[in-house]
Scaffold this active site. Structure first.
Site, PDB file in Angstrom:
ATOM      1  CB  THR A 181      -0.713   0.293   1.046  1.00 20.82           C
ATOM      2  OG1 THR A 181      -1.639   1.334   1.281  1.00 20.82           O
ATOM      3  CG2 THR A 181      -0.082  -0.649   2.672  1.00 20.82           C
ATOM      4  CE1 TYR A 209      -3.055  -2.575   5.822  1.00 23.37           C
ATOM      5  CE2 TYR A 209      -3.538  -0.810   5.338  1.00 23.37           C
ATOM      6  CZ  TYR A 209      -3.410  -2.007   4.788  1.00 23.37           C
ATOM      7  OH  TYR A 209      -3.206  -1.838   3.409  1.00 23.37           O
TER       8      TYR A 209
HETATM    9  P1  NAD Z   1      -9.673  -7.148   2.075  1.00 20.42           P
HETATM   10  O1  NAD Z   1      -9.867  -7.118   3.257  1.00 20.42           O
HETATM   11  O2  NAD Z   1     -11.090  -7.104   1.309  1.00 20.42           O
HETATM   12  O3  NAD Z   1      -9.663  -8.348   1.819  1.00 20.42           O
HETATM   13  C1  NAD Z   1      -7.876  -9.392   2.573  1.00 20.42           C
HETATM   14  C2  NAD Z   1      -8.945 -10.043   2.654  1.00 20.42           C
HETATM   15  O4  NAD Z   1      -7.244 -11.387   3.212  1.00 20.42           O
HETATM   16  C3  NAD Z   1     -10.245 -11.871   2.543  1.00 20.42           C
HETATM   17  O5  NAD Z   1     -10.482 -12.607   1.989  1.00 20.42           O
HETATM   18  C4  NAD Z   1      -9.664 -12.420   4.197  1.00 20.42           C
HETATM   19  O6  NAD Z   1     -10.615 -13.082   4.270  1.00 20.42           O
HETATM   20  C5  NAD Z   1      -8.048 -12.741   3.782  1.00 20.42           C
HETATM   21  N1  NAD Z   1      -7.551 -12.877   4.647  1.00 20.42           N
HETATM   22  C6  NAD Z   1      -7.320 -12.089   6.225  1.00 20.42           C
HETATM   23  N2  NAD Z   1      -6.160 -13.080   7.051  1.00 20.42           N
HETATM   24  C7  NAD Z   1      -6.460 -13.627   6.650  1.00 20.42           C
HETATM   25  C8  NAD Z   1      -5.148 -15.114   7.461  1.00 20.42           C
HETATM   26  N3  NAD Z   1      -4.697 -15.258   7.904  1.00 20.42           N
HETATM   27  N4  NAD Z   1      -5.166 -15.559   5.591  1.00 20.42           N
HETATM   28  C9  NAD Z   1      -5.533 -16.062   4.772  1.00 20.42           C
HETATM   29  N5  NAD Z   1      -6.661 -15.184   4.829  1.00 20.42           N
HETATM   30  C10 NAD Z   1      -6.528 -13.954   5.232  1.00 20.42           C
HETATM   31  O7  NAD Z   1      -8.456  -6.535   1.309  1.00 20.42           O
HETATM   32  P2  NAD Z   1      -8.408  -5.852   0.168  1.00 20.42           P
HETATM   33  O8  NAD Z   1      -9.444  -4.579  -0.116  1.00 20.42           O
HETATM   34  O9  NAD Z   1      -8.877  -6.887  -1.152  1.00 20.42           O
HETATM   35  O10 NAD Z   1      -7.178  -5.811  -0.351  1.00 20.42           O
HETATM   36  C11 NAD Z   1      -5.853  -6.769  -0.582  1.00 20.42           C
HETATM   37  C12 NAD Z   1      -4.349  -6.481  -0.715  1.00 20.42           C
HETATM   38  O11 NAD Z   1      -3.954  -4.765  -1.038  1.00 20.42           O
HETATM   39  C13 NAD Z   1      -3.990  -6.200   0.846  1.00 20.42           C
HETATM   40  O12 NAD Z   1      -2.464  -6.809   1.098  1.00 20.42           O
HETATM   41  C14 NAD Z   1      -3.965  -4.319   0.972  1.00 20.42           C
HETATM   42  O13 NAD Z   1      -2.562  -4.114   2.255  1.00 20.42           O
HETATM   43  C15 NAD Z   1      -3.332  -4.106  -0.612  1.00 20.42           C
HETATM   44  N6  NAD Z   1      -4.265  -2.628  -0.738  1.00 20.42           N
HETATM   45  C16 NAD Z   1      -5.236  -2.803  -0.723  1.00 20.42           C
HETATM   46  C17 NAD Z   1      -5.540  -1.783  -1.219  1.00 20.42           C
HETATM   47  C18 NAD Z   1      -7.333  -1.013  -0.736  1.00 20.42           C
HETATM   48  O14 NAD Z   1      -7.719   0.544  -1.110  1.00 20.42           O
HETATM   49  N7  NAD Z   1      -8.246  -1.760  -1.282  1.00 20.42           N
HETATM   50  C19 NAD Z   1      -4.851  -0.431  -1.691  1.00 20.42           C
HETATM   51  C20 NAD Z   1      -3.488  -0.811  -1.581  1.00 20.42           C
HETATM   52  C21 NAD Z   1      -3.050  -2.267  -1.191  1.00 20.42           C
END
Ligand code: NAD
Ligand code: TYD
Length: 364
Positions: free
Chosen positions: A133, A159
């Site tokens: 991120t 986070y």
């Molecule tokens: P989200 O919270 O929607 O989904 C996270 C997923 O990870 C869920 O399906 C959850 O069940 C799974 N998960 C959580 N803990 C787990 C564990 N211990 N073992 C296995 N699975 C597990 O997240 P998102 O928004 O889709 O983000 C995905 C990735 O992208 C993350 O790494 C986040 O840091 C990164 N990211 C997100 C954004 C954003 O704006 N959403 C921006 C930049 C980066």
């Protein structure tokens, strides 16, 4: 056949990424490892259940036997690691699970892949993409230049600190072991399947129900908003063509204050659902988030120059698609708003925001 392990594939970006890769790389075998926390929803990908090139595994990335046995059972040569705890407000309420999943979980994946790949020839094409991120770079002032890939890390929340720790583990694996890792740092995503705790889907839910739309502080904080499908395309570019050991920023160059963003969102909602009337008056200023970062902004020259990736979807177009999706999927929204979700909202916002309704919905 390429076997790609996607972690967190039942979450917001994961669901979009699985669908995107299924479409553009139909021959690949996709393995989706997801614990199905509150943020993961198996229903999102239920239509892939009978697909022989799709395998769903419910499991915890922080559990070493789960992760190592997956690499023993399948010829995984590529990994896109998305699984994480992702909501800043939850990380303030309960930081421990962020360290467990984001730091220990990432370590387990890196280590299991390193052990599985260490004796394979170079032409096996092993590549591990760690998805991170823009929040790791910390807060910018209004006039600061955007962060580049070499900007120092200065995470503010549990986070972003846990994501920063994971990024550094990934970097160390390249430097120490020559492990084939790539890292991406992306700005705020929005689009279909986003869990309604994040600003855009939460504001939309509240507005649909005629409840207050809470804005932290005075709403001047600035974020850069990228449509999720653009992010998915960038991830595949980096996975396939990125230079090993390198970091790539991914962003939209569409910065808005939170207040500007929510006003635009509510305006689009009013255009698509004129029967609801003007919902701008629902905007309610609430106490600020502790340690709230003022602004994130990324310099995305590197991915544009070296891989030719650029965002395609404007903020206005992306918001229209997003509002349309949520309007068509109100049953999905109803099902993800479980008891746990409602308890989180009450802890985070208090009864007034969660339960209070406008006296008369749909007024002009
Ligand atoms: P989200 O919270 O929607 O989904 C996270 C997923 O990870 C869920 O399906 C959850 O069940 C799974 N998960 C959580 N803990 C787990 C564990 N211990 N073992 C296995 N699975 C597990 O997240 P998102 O928004 O889709 O983000 C995905 C990735 O992208 C993350 O790494 C986040 O840091 C990164 N990211 C997100 C954004 C954003 O704006 N959403 C921006 C930049 C980066
Ligand atoms: P969020 O979607 O939680 O993403 P992040 O904190 O990872 O950027 O929040 C986006 C911005 O919106 C952030 O500045 C916090 C703010 N915000 C509100 O003002 N009200 C809300 O109810 C939420 C969830 C977020």
């Amino acid at each position: 056949m390429t076997t790609l392990l996607i972690t967190g594939g039942a979450g917001f970006i994961g669901t979009n990424f699985v669908r995107f890769v299924r479409r553009v790389r139909p021959g690949w075998h996709l393995i989706n490892l997801d614990l199905l926390t509150y943020a993961g929803n198996p229903e999102n990908l239920a239509d892939l259940a009978g697909d022989p090139r799709y395998t769903f595994v419910q499991g915890d990335i922080a559990d070493w036997p789960t992760v190592s046995s997956l690499f023993a059972a399948h010829p995984i040569r590529r990994v896109v690691h998305l699984a994480a705890e992702t909501h800043v407000d939850r990380s303030i309420l309960d930081p421990g699970v962020f360290v467990r999943t984001n730091v220990v979980g990432t370590f387990n994946l890196l280590e299991a892949a390193r052990q599985a790949w260490k004796d394979l020839p170079e032409d096996a094409g092993c590549r591990f993409l760690h998805v991170s991120t823009d929040e790791v770079y910390g807060s910018l002032g209004s006039e600061d230049p955007p962060c580049s890939e070499s900007s120092p890390y200065a995470p503010s929340s549990p986070y972003s600190a846990s994501k920063a720790a994971a990024d550094w583990l990934a970097r160390s694996y390249f430097k120490t072991y020559g492990f084939p890792v790539l890292i991406t740092n992306c700005s705020n995503n929005y689009g279909p399947y986003q869990f309604p705790e994040k600003l855009i889907p939460f504001a939309l839910c509240q507005a649909l129900e005629g409840k207050p739309v809470p804005i932290y502080g005075a709403g001047g904080n600035i974020r850069d908003w990228l449509y999720v499908e653009d992010h998915c395309a960038a991830l595949l570019e980096v996975l396939e063509r990125g230079r090993l050991g390198e970091t790539y920023n991914i962003g939209a160059n569409q910065q808005r204050t939170n207040l500007e963003l929510v006003r635009l969102l509510l305006q689009i909602l009013a255009e698509m659902r004129p029967d609801l009337g003007n919902r701008q008056s629902l905007i309610t200023f609430v106490p600020d988030r502790p340690g709230h970062d003022w602004r994130y902004a990324l310099n995305t020259q590197k991915i544009a120059d070296t891989l030719g990736w650029r965002p395609r979807v404007t903020l206005e177009e992306g918001l229209k698609r997003t509002v349309a999706w949520y309007l068509e999927h109100q049953d999905w929204l109803e099902r993800v708003r479980t008891g746990e979700y409602r308890r989180f909202l009450e802890t985070q916002y208090g009864q007034a925001v969660v339960q209070e309704k406008e006296p008369a919905c749909g007024g002009g």
